[in-house]
Motif scaffolding. Structure first.
Motif, PDB file in Angstrom:
ATOM      1  N   TRP A 156      26.463  -0.597 -18.067  1.00  0.00           N
ATOM      2  CA  TRP A 156      27.666  -0.961 -17.315  1.00  0.00           C
ATOM      3  C   TRP A 156      27.296  -1.557 -15.957  1.00  0.00           C
ATOM      4  O   TRP A 156      27.975  -2.458 -15.453  1.00  0.00           O
ATOM      5  CB  TRP A 156      28.560   0.263 -17.160  1.00  0.00           C
ATOM      6  N   GLY A 157      26.210  -1.068 -15.374  1.00  0.00           N
ATOM      7  CA  GLY A 157      25.734  -1.665 -14.138  1.00  0.00           C
ATOM      8  C   GLY A 157      25.271  -3.094 -14.357  1.00  0.00           C
ATOM      9  O   GLY A 157      25.530  -3.979 -13.528  1.00  0.00           O
ATOM     10  N   ARG A 158      24.597  -3.335 -15.488  1.00  0.00           N
ATOM     11  CA  ARG A 158      24.155  -4.700 -15.795  1.00  0.00           C
ATOM     12  C   ARG A 158      25.341  -5.612 -16.037  1.00  0.00           C
ATOM     13  O   ARG A 158      25.331  -6.787 -15.629  1.00  0.00           O
ATOM     14  CB  ARG A 158      23.232  -4.687 -17.020  1.00  0.00           C
ATOM     15  N   CYS A 175      19.095  -0.984 -10.747  1.00  0.00           N
ATOM     16  CA  CYS A 175      18.014  -0.964 -11.735  1.00  0.00           C
ATOM     17  C   CYS A 175      18.009  -2.224 -12.592  1.00  0.00           C
ATOM     18  O   CYS A 175      16.940  -2.719 -12.985  1.00  0.00           O
ATOM     19  CB  CYS A 175      18.140   0.271 -12.625  1.00  0.00           C
ATOM     20  N   SER A 176      19.192  -2.763 -12.885  1.00  0.00           N
ATOM     21  CA  SER A 176      19.290  -3.935 -13.753  1.00  0.00           C
ATOM     22  C   SER A 176      18.658  -5.171 -13.138  1.00  0.00           C
ATOM     23  O   SER A 176      18.310  -6.116 -13.859  1.00  0.00           O
ATOM     24  CB  SER A 176      20.756  -4.218 -14.082  1.00  0.00           C
ATOM     25  N   ILE A 177      18.518  -5.180 -11.834  1.00  0.00           N
ATOM     26  CA  ILE A 177      17.871  -6.316 -11.172  1.00  0.00           C
ATOM     27  C   ILE A 177      16.446  -6.495 -11.689  1.00  0.00           C
ATOM     28  O   ILE A 177      15.926  -7.618 -11.738  1.00  0.00           O
ATOM     29  CB  ILE A 177      17.868  -6.106  -9.637  1.00  0.00           C
ATOM     30  N   PHE A 178      15.828  -5.423 -12.141  1.00  0.00           N
ATOM     31  CA  PHE A 178      14.435  -5.453 -12.573  1.00  0.00           C
ATOM     32  C   PHE A 178      14.283  -5.688 -14.074  1.00  0.00           C
ATOM     33  O   PHE A 178      13.220  -5.437 -14.644  1.00  0.00           O
ATOM     34  CB  PHE A 178      13.741  -4.148 -12.177  1.00  0.00           C
ATOM     35  N   GLY A 179      15.336  -6.167 -14.722  1.00  0.00           N
ATOM     36  CA  GLY A 179      15.259  -6.517 -16.136  1.00  0.00           C
ATOM     37  C   GLY A 179      14.993  -5.310 -17.009  1.00  0.00           C
ATOM     38  O   GLY A 179      15.500  -4.213 -16.766  1.00  0.00           O
ATOM     39  N   ILE A 214      17.934  -3.377 -25.304  1.00  0.00           N
ATOM     40  CA  ILE A 214      16.789  -4.132 -25.825  1.00  0.00           C
ATOM     41  C   ILE A 214      17.168  -5.575 -26.128  1.00  0.00           C
ATOM     42  O   ILE A 214      16.424  -6.516 -25.816  1.00  0.00           O
ATOM     43  CB  ILE A 214      16.237  -3.442 -27.086  1.00  0.00           C
ATOM     44  N   LEU A 215      18.339  -5.763 -26.728  1.00  0.00           N
ATOM     45  CA  LEU A 215      18.778  -7.105 -27.116  1.00  0.00           C
ATOM     46  C   LEU A 215      19.461  -7.845 -25.967  1.00  0.00           C
ATOM     47  O   LEU A 215      19.915  -8.977 -26.155  1.00  0.00           O
ATOM     48  CB  LEU A 215      19.730  -7.020 -28.311  1.00  0.00           C
ATOM     49  N   ASP A 216      19.564  -7.178 -24.814  1.00  0.00           N
ATOM     50  CA  ASP A 216      20.219  -7.793 -23.652  1.00  0.00           C
ATOM     51  C   ASP A 216      21.637  -8.229 -24.000  1.00  0.00           C
ATOM     52  O   ASP A 216      22.090  -9.323 -23.654  1.00  0.00           O
ATOM     53  CB  ASP A 216      19.417  -8.999 -23.162  1.00  0.00           C
ATOM     54  N   SER A 217      22.336  -7.338 -24.716  1.00  0.00           N
ATOM     55  CA  SER A 217      23.694  -7.642 -25.169  1.00  0.00           C
ATOM     56  C   SER A 217      24.695  -7.196 -24.117  1.00  0.00           C
ATOM     57  O   SER A 217      24.697  -6.030 -23.692  1.00  0.00           O
ATOM     58  CB  SER A 217      23.987  -6.910 -26.491  1.00  0.00           C
ATOM     59  N   LEU A 261      13.014   2.575 -14.393  1.00  0.00           N
ATOM     60  CA  LEU A 261      13.392   2.854 -13.013  1.00  0.00           C
ATOM     61  C   LEU A 261      14.508   3.891 -12.968  1.00  0.00           C
ATOM     62  O   LEU A 261      14.555   4.728 -12.052  1.00  0.00           O
ATOM     63  CB  LEU A 261      13.835   1.566 -12.327  1.00  0.00           C
ATOM     64  N   MET A 262      15.407   3.857 -13.948  1.00  0.00           N
ATOM     65  CA  MET A 262      16.465   4.866 -14.028  1.00  0.00           C
ATOM     66  C   MET A 262      15.863   6.257 -14.194  1.00  0.00           C
ATOM     67  O   MET A 262      16.305   7.235 -13.573  1.00  0.00           O
ATOM     68  CB  MET A 262      17.394   4.541 -15.191  1.00  0.00           C
TER      69      MET A 262
END
Length: 484
Positions: A39-41, A70-74, A404-407, A80-81
């Protein structure tokens, strides 16, 4: 060497041990934490998160905010979480030491910190990135701030507000603290403190309203999911679970020491013990009240009270240090404390299994990594390009797969258990989509028996590949089928 120097050395050693553990056990976030990350991403990509996912967890505003960072780091954001949770565990240990020292002296503080370090139940959850650890850290430090300066006000309110953005339990603590601070305050100060106490519920309700249109979505969805997953209990069972969960988290010798330590602490330092004791009582009350009202009754929700109780066990073990040297009572107390420590050591030696803990963490890592390898396989990737619908046995692997799938959305990653439940109600659209053209992941081997992947309530038929599907990938933990 001054005590302050020893404290700094101890904190540095603790941080170093935590980092060693972090790299030695490269685990990934658990279910709730993964959704906070997702949700952050979504927000980072300027997409409104979808809280109405199948068996989705309750959203936690502060965890989602950390998920944005954390999402900034892909893909590294998942690890990182976990690091954030481990850092929170260090904060719990340091906070308990500080609290014990403030209330009963450095020796009791040291024992309180060591007792937290020896709670492998809490350490295990920290290594898996559970949000509850950060909540406990904030509660402990709110107590510390108040003990340092009674009716401190703003700093404590803000710390409790942060805790209240992770778990609503802290709303009650904020309300009680407002009553305590308002007792001698003028009207202007009362209003300012009321605004601070209202931060967490207002932000939470506002987030629900913006995302779902229902300000009380978290309350209603949590109760409904608790009933669906059979996590609700009657009042009598909830009360009984206080003892059951306490023993599970702290272990019986520590529980007995904690209960004995309450009257001892009141005798030794009645004024200084008031804040931690009031917090303990409120946390137990909130746990029972929420459970009786229909919320989930699970052991993690009792960790706050179980952690505060460790302070009182530390008093039972080390409170003799506050007595005059050489007194009869001090010698008798030391002997009794030695017996309790021996009892705890024998109990730990007969029940604790380091290999089991290591295996649990290793499986948690392996299941995620193997799923990533499976979804990155060329044949699987090709099938997903032709049929962009991925089905999983239930809800538990959905956040892993999405990450993983960046969905961004969940519409192309579904649970076969949801499709079967819909079909039983006469709505077969999702099941039809899966049969018409999709890629399906099936756990194999030990993964079939892992609670993190397969639920005991799952229908065994969801583990049978559908007609027309062909196996395109096999590993130790997963088989992937497709009908594209």
């Amino acid at each position: 060497m001054r005590l302050g120097t020893w404290e700094r050395i101890g904190l540095a050693a603790l941080c170093l041990l935590a980092l060693i553990g972090y790299f030695a056990f490269p685990t990934y976030p658990t279910y709730d934490s993964f959704y906070a990350l997702l949700w952050g991403r979504d927000l980072l990509h300027l997409h409104l998160p979808d809280f109405r996912v199948y068996r989705g967890p309750t959203e936690h505003p502060l965890a989602i905010a950390f998920g944005i960072f954390c999402s900034i780091f892909g893909q590294g954001g998942a690890r990182l979480m976990v690091l954030g949770s481990i850092a929170s565990f260090v904060a719990v240990v340091a906070g308990m030491y500080r609290l014990g020292r403030l209330c009963f002296g450095p020796f009791v503080g040291l024992l309180a910190g060591l007792l937290v370090l020896s709670r492998f139940f809490i350490e295990n959850l920290a290594a898996q990135g559970y949000l509850d650890i950060s909540y406990i850290a904030l509660i402990v430090w709110a107590i510390v701030l108040e003990v340092e300066r009674p009716r401190r006000g703003t700093a404590v309110f803000l710390t409790l507000a942060a805790a209240g953005l992770l778990r609503p339990d802290a709303w009650v603590l904020s309300g009680a603290y407002w009553l305590w601070c308002s007792w001698r305050a003028d009207n202007r100060t009362r209003l300012r403190y009321l605004a601070l106490a209202a931060i967490a519920p207002v932000v939470w309700v506002g987030l629900d309203a913006v995302v779902t249109g229902n300000p009380l979505y978290s309350l209603t969805s949590t109760s409904g999911l608790a009933q669906e997953l059979e996590r609700t209990q009657g009042f009598g069972s909830v009360v009984a679970s206080v003892w059951t969960f306490g023993v599970r988290i702290d272990k019986l010798p520590v529980i007995l020491g904690g209960l004995l330590g309450v009257p001892i602490a009141i005798w030794l330092a009645p004024r200084r013990v008031a804040t931690p004791l009031a917090t303990l009582v409120l946390l137990v009350f909130v746990f029972v009240a929420e459970g009786a009202a229909g919320a989930s009754v699970i052991d993690r929700y009792f960790m706050g009270a179980a952690t505060v109780l460790l302070l009182f066990c530390a008093v039972t073990i080390g409170g003799w240090a506050m007595l005059e040297p050489g007194s009869v009572l001090r010698r008798v107390w030391m002997a009794g404390a030695a017996v309790l420590i021996l009892y705890g050591g024998v109990s730990a030696a007969t029940t604790l299994s380091f290999s089991s803990l290591r295996t649990t963490l290793a499986y948690h890592e392996d299941f995620h990594r193997e799923l990533a390898v499976a979804l990155a396989n060329p044949r699987v990737k090709g099938a997903l390009e032709r049929c962009p619908l991925l089905s999983l046995p239930n809800n538990k692997l959905i956040p892993d797969a999405r990450w993983i799938l960046d969905s961004v959305g969940q519409h192309d990653i579904v649970a076969r258990s949801e499709a079967r439940a819909d079909a039983d109600r006469g709505a077969g659209a999702l099941a039809h989509r899966i049969r018409r053209g999709s890629v399906a992941v099936y756990p194999l081997g030990s993964a079939v028996f892992a609670e993190a992947i397969v639920d005991v309530g799952d229908d065994p038929r969801d583990q049978d590949p559908l007609p027309g599907f062909t196996r395109i990938y096999t590993s130790r933990y997963y088989a992937v089928y497709a009908n594209c």
